[in-house]
Design an enzyme around this catalytic site. Structure first.
Site, mmCIF file in Angstrom:
data_model
loop_
_atom_site.group_PDB
_atom_site.id
_atom_site.type_symbol
_atom_site.label_atom_id
_atom_site.label_comp_id
_atom_site.label_asym_id
_atom_site.label_seq_id
_atom_site.Cartn_x
_atom_site.Cartn_y
_atom_site.Cartn_z
ATOM 1 N N PRO A 41 -6.171 -0.486 -6.837
ATOM 2 C CA PRO A 41 -5.569 -1.821 -6.755
ATOM 3 C C PRO A 41 -4.928 -2.236 -8.063
ATOM 4 O O PRO A 41 -4.078 -3.121 -8.091
ATOM 5 C CB PRO A 41 -6.742 -2.735 -6.400
ATOM 6 C CG PRO A 41 -7.978 -1.983 -6.728
ATOM 7 C CD PRO A 41 -7.635 -0.517 -6.677
ATOM 8 N N HIS A 80 0.337 -14.261 -10.083
ATOM 9 C CA HIS A 80 1.352 -13.212 -9.975
ATOM 10 C C HIS A 80 2.731 -13.818 -9.766
ATOM 11 O O HIS A 80 2.870 -14.973 -9.360
ATOM 12 C CB HIS A 80 1.042 -12.271 -8.801
ATOM 13 C CG HIS A 80 -0.087 -11.321 -9.068
ATOM 14 N ND1 HIS A 80 -1.411 -11.686 -8.949
ATOM 15 C CD2 HIS A 80 -0.079 -10.025 -9.466
ATOM 16 C CE1 HIS A 80 -2.181 -10.650 -9.257
ATOM 17 N NE2 HIS A 80 -1.400 -9.625 -9.581
ATOM 18 N N LYS A 104 5.378 -11.440 -5.075
ATOM 19 C CA LYS A 104 4.242 -10.661 -4.549
ATOM 20 C C LYS A 104 3.889 -11.181 -3.159
ATOM 21 O O LYS A 104 3.593 -12.366 -2.979
ATOM 22 C CB LYS A 104 3.043 -10.763 -5.488
ATOM 23 C CG LYS A 104 1.871 -9.904 -5.035
ATOM 24 C CD LYS A 104 0.792 -9.876 -6.098
ATOM 25 C CE LYS A 104 -0.474 -9.157 -5.630
ATOM 26 N NZ LYS A 104 -0.252 -7.745 -5.330
HETATM 27 P P1 NAP Z 1 9.227 -4.262 -5.496
HETATM 28 O O1 NAP Z 1 9.985 -4.526 -6.740
HETATM 29 O O2 NAP Z 1 9.450 -5.141 -4.284
HETATM 30 O O3 NAP Z 1 9.472 -2.743 -5.106
HETATM 31 C C1 NAP Z 1 9.187 -2.176 -3.879
HETATM 32 C C2 NAP Z 1 10.282 -1.174 -3.604
HETATM 33 O O4 NAP Z 1 9.944 -0.383 -2.459
HETATM 34 C C3 NAP Z 1 11.637 -1.836 -3.315
HETATM 35 O O5 NAP Z 1 12.641 -1.173 -4.057
HETATM 36 C C4 NAP Z 1 11.792 -1.604 -1.813
HETATM 37 O O6 NAP Z 1 13.147 -1.532 -1.420
HETATM 38 C C5 NAP Z 1 11.118 -0.269 -1.657
HETATM 39 N N1 NAP Z 1 10.729 0.054 -0.297
HETATM 40 C C6 NAP Z 1 10.408 -0.793 0.716
HETATM 41 N N2 NAP Z 1 10.086 -0.090 1.805
HETATM 42 C C7 NAP Z 1 10.203 1.206 1.485
HETATM 43 C C8 NAP Z 1 10.017 2.419 2.186
HETATM 44 N N3 NAP Z 1 9.668 2.419 3.483
HETATM 45 N N4 NAP Z 1 10.207 3.602 1.537
HETATM 46 C C9 NAP Z 1 10.583 3.624 0.248
HETATM 47 N N5 NAP Z 1 10.799 2.498 -0.482
HETATM 48 C C10 NAP Z 1 10.609 1.312 0.137
HETATM 49 O O7 NAP Z 1 7.652 -4.325 -5.776
HETATM 50 P P2 NAP Z 1 6.863 -3.824 -7.077
HETATM 51 O O8 NAP Z 1 6.605 -4.960 -7.972
HETATM 52 O O9 NAP Z 1 7.507 -2.601 -7.612
HETATM 53 O O10 NAP Z 1 5.459 -3.464 -6.416
HETATM 54 C C11 NAP Z 1 5.377 -2.503 -5.370
HETATM 55 C C12 NAP Z 1 3.967 -2.552 -4.785
HETATM 56 O O11 NAP Z 1 3.044 -2.139 -5.791
HETATM 57 C C13 NAP Z 1 3.498 -3.937 -4.331
HETATM 58 O O12 NAP Z 1 2.632 -3.789 -3.209
HETATM 59 C C14 NAP Z 1 2.694 -4.442 -5.514
HETATM 60 O O13 NAP Z 1 1.723 -5.394 -5.151
HETATM 61 C C15 NAP Z 1 2.067 -3.144 -5.950
HETATM 62 N N6 NAP Z 1 1.657 -3.102 -7.352
HETATM 63 C C16 NAP Z 1 0.520 -2.413 -7.610
HETATM 64 C C17 NAP Z 1 0.121 -2.242 -8.910
HETATM 65 C C18 NAP Z 1 -1.130 -1.454 -9.186
HETATM 66 O O14 NAP Z 1 -1.509 -1.335 -10.364
HETATM 67 N N7 NAP Z 1 -1.794 -0.908 -8.163
HETATM 68 C C19 NAP Z 1 0.859 -2.782 -9.950
HETATM 69 C C20 NAP Z 1 2.022 -3.470 -9.657
HETATM 70 C C21 NAP Z 1 2.424 -3.609 -8.354
HETATM 71 P P3 NAP Z 1 13.882 -2.928 -0.958
HETATM 72 O O15 NAP Z 1 13.882 -3.807 -2.176
HETATM 73 O O16 NAP Z 1 15.224 -2.430 -0.554
HETATM 74 O O17 NAP Z 1 13.061 -3.503 0.163
#
Ligand code: NAP
Length: 213
Positions: free
Chosen positions: A97, A126, A130
């Site tokens: 997470p 956040h 998010k």
């Molecule tokens: P983000 O900026 O919204 O990036 C998500 C990316 O995934 C977007 O470019 C989106 O494209 C793309 N996407 C959506 N559906 C997809 C699919 N089926 N196949 C491939 N790519 C797809 O979000 P983020 O801030 O990078 O965070 C991503 C996730 O990681 C979230 O769930 C966040 O809560 C989580 N997170 C986890 C941690 C951790 O430490 N575990 C840390 C930070 C974030 P579009 O924009 O075109 O929809």
């Protein structure tokens, strides 16, 4: 390793891609509308969205590709499916997470504090983009504390990822706080997970804590 990076165009993915290459990995960068095939990869990394992650991870595991999952908002049922598919195909699935090492230490310190100050509440803050609330980190922290711990979620522009665990006692308050200022904070944890992926037992492993000895 040949790494399939799902969500490469996102905020975390964009920070991760050059650092994976810098660490010597070959990266196949996948965005939302790209066609992709897990075959030919040693590992997959998913930082996409709660509505996309399950299908992505199941597809990778079914192809026998070990997978690191950072996307949050997963339900118990999603994790059970990952565990069973990973075991069936003899590969590891690692879900965390929070990949920020400071956040893992915050959880450990909170568990220690709760032994002496059991009345706790969590405030997680956040970026407004998010989608899921409460955050996966807040839920994971609460699971390590006694009783039902209330979680308060704040979504505002300007924030990245922040959490406070407050412990109240007679005449005193202890606050344990972790702040993530940029997505770079998650990179070392993902690199560590990739490094350890092939040594993990087949099936699901949850939490960076389990990799930090
Ligand atoms: P983000 O900026 O919204 O990036 C998500 C990316 O995934 C977007 O470019 C989106 O494209 C793309 N996407 C959506 N559906 C997809 C699919 N089926 N196949 C491939 N790519 C797809 O979000 P983020 O801030 O990078 O965070 C991503 C996730 O990681 C979230 O769930 C966040 O809560 C989580 N997170 C986890 C941690 C951790 O430490 N575990 C840390 C930070 C974030 P579009 O924009 O075109 O929809």
């Amino acid at each position: 390793m040949r790494v399939l990076l799902l969500g490469a165009g996102g905020k975390v993915g964009a920070a991760l891609a050059p650092r994976l290459v810098g660490a010597g990995h070959t990266v196949t960068a996948i965005g939302k509308d790209d066609d992709w095939d897990p075959e030919g990869h040693d590992a997959a990394v998913d930082f996409t969205r709660p509505d996309a992650v399950r299908g992505n991870v199941e597809r990778c595991l079914a192809a026998g590709v070990a997978t690191v999952v950072g996307t949050t908002g997963l339900a118990e049922d999603d994790l059970a499916s990952f565990d069973s598919l990973a075991r069936e195909h003899g590969v590891a699935c690692f879900v965390a997470p929070n990949f920020a090492i400071g956040a893992v230490l915050m959880m450990r310190l909170a568990a220690l504090a709760a032994e002496h100050m059991p009345r706790a509440e969590i405030v997680e803050l956040h970026d407004e983009a998010k989608v899921d609330a409460p955050s996966g980190t807040a839920k994971a922290t609460a699971r390590r504390l006694p009783g039902e711990v209330p979680i308060h979620s704040v979504r505002l522009p300007g924030l990245v990822a922040h959490q406070e665990v407050l412990f109240g006692g007679d005449g005193q308050l202890l606050t344990i706080r972790h702040d993530t200022f940029s997505r770079e904070a998650f990179v070392p944890g993902v690199l560590l997970a990739l490094e350890r992926l092939q040594t993990l037992d087949p099936g699901l492993t949850v939490g960076l804590d389990s990799l930090l000895t």
